[in-house]
Motif scaffolding. Structure first.
Motif, PDB file in Angstrom:
ATOM      1  N   ASP A   1       3.126  17.314   4.888  1.00  0.00           N
ATOM      2  CA  ASP A   1       4.344  16.700   4.351  1.00  0.00           C
ATOM      3  C   ASP A   1       4.181  15.185   4.350  1.00  0.00           C
ATOM      4  O   ASP A   1       3.637  14.614   5.300  1.00  0.00           O
ATOM      5  N   TRP A   2       4.736  14.562   3.309  1.00  0.00           N
ATOM      6  CA  TRP A   2       4.512  13.139   3.093  1.00  0.00           C
ATOM      7  C   TRP A   2       5.798  12.419   2.725  1.00  0.00           C
ATOM      8  O   TRP A   2       6.667  12.994   2.050  1.00  0.00           O
ATOM      9  N   GLY A   3       5.892  11.177   3.156  1.00  0.00           N
ATOM     10  CA  GLY A   3       6.964  10.329   2.703  1.00  0.00           C
ATOM     11  C   GLY A   3       6.620   9.678   1.379  1.00  0.00           C
ATOM     12  O   GLY A   3       5.551   9.912   0.813  1.00  0.00           O
ATOM     13  N   GLN A   4       7.538   8.845   0.903  1.00  0.00           N
ATOM     14  CA  GLN A   4       7.361   8.223  -0.413  1.00  0.00           C
ATOM     15  C   GLN A   4       6.548   6.940  -0.343  1.00  0.00           C
ATOM     16  O   GLN A   4       6.094   6.434  -1.370  1.00  0.00           O
ATOM     17  N   GLY A   5       6.363   6.413   0.868  1.00  0.00           N
ATOM     18  CA  GLY A   5       5.549   5.226   1.048  1.00  0.00           C
ATOM     19  C   GLY A   5       6.356   3.943   1.089  1.00  0.00           C
ATOM     20  O   GLY A   5       7.455   3.852   0.531  1.00  0.00           O
ATOM     21  N   THR A   6       5.807   2.950   1.776  1.00  0.00           N
ATOM     22  CA  THR A   6       6.405   1.622   1.835  1.00  0.00           C
ATOM     23  C   THR A   6       5.303   0.590   1.676  1.00  0.00           C
ATOM     24  O   THR A   6       4.216   0.724   2.257  1.00  0.00           O
ATOM     25  N   GLN A   7       5.573  -0.427   0.873  1.00  0.00           N
ATOM     26  CA  GLN A   7       4.548  -1.428   0.558  1.00  0.00           C
ATOM     27  C   GLN A   7       4.434  -2.450   1.684  1.00  0.00           C
ATOM     28  O   GLN A   7       5.436  -3.009   2.141  1.00  0.00           O
ATOM     29  N   VAL A   8       3.208  -2.715   2.086  1.00  0.00           N
ATOM     30  CA  VAL A   8       2.905  -3.804   3.014  1.00  0.00           C
ATOM     31  C   VAL A   8       1.953  -4.757   2.307  1.00  0.00           C
ATOM     32  O   VAL A   8       0.902  -4.342   1.823  1.00  0.00           O
ATOM     33  N   THR A   9       2.354  -6.017   2.229  1.00  0.00           N
ATOM     34  CA  THR A   9       1.527  -7.028   1.590  1.00  0.00           C
ATOM     35  C   THR A   9       1.287  -8.166   2.578  1.00  0.00           C
ATOM     36  O   THR A   9       2.240  -8.727   3.119  1.00  0.00           O
TER      37      THR A   9
END
Length: 124
Positions: free
Chosen positions: A113-121
């Motif tokens: 199972d996976w989340g939708q993701g969050t951007q790290v820059t």
């Protein structure tokens, strides 16, 4: 069905810190092995950290050892990733992942199972 929602991403300067959180809902959180993955543009997705169901065992990718710390709170159904001494090469979309049950903990665990993701820059 399990729902995973990441939060805490953003833009930070090199050397800075960020803390990501993953909220888990749908089934008993404490029965899940959890992990954090990341995927940078043009690169394969990689596991940066994983944590056992009770939080006693953790594993990390070599690239983040000593800088990242994974933790979980089974009472709150959350998992965190504390990221310190960030580098531009840490820039990626970070994903929370879950796998039901107890498994031998490595960065090669297959998650379901996976989340939708969050951007790290991370800027230089």
């Amino acid at each position: 069905q399990v729902q995973l929602v990441e939060s805490g991403g953003g833009l930070v300067q090199a050397g800075g810190s960020l803390r990501l959180s993953c909220a888990h809902s749908g089934r008993t959180f404490s029965r899940y092995t959890m992990g954090w993955f990341r995927q940078a543009p043009g690169k394969e997705r990689e596991c940066v950290a994983a944590i056992s169901w009770n939080g006693r065992n953790t594993v990390y990718a070599d690239s983040v050892k000593g800088r990242f710390t994974v933790s979980r709170d089974n009472a709150k159904n959350t998992m965190d990733l504390q990221m310190n001494s960030l580098k531009p090469e840490d820039t990626a979309v970070y994903y929370c992942a879950a796998r039901y049950g107890v498994v031998a903990l490595t960065t090669l665990v297959r998650f379901d199972d996976w989340g939708q993701g969050t951007q790290v820059t991370v800027s230089s």
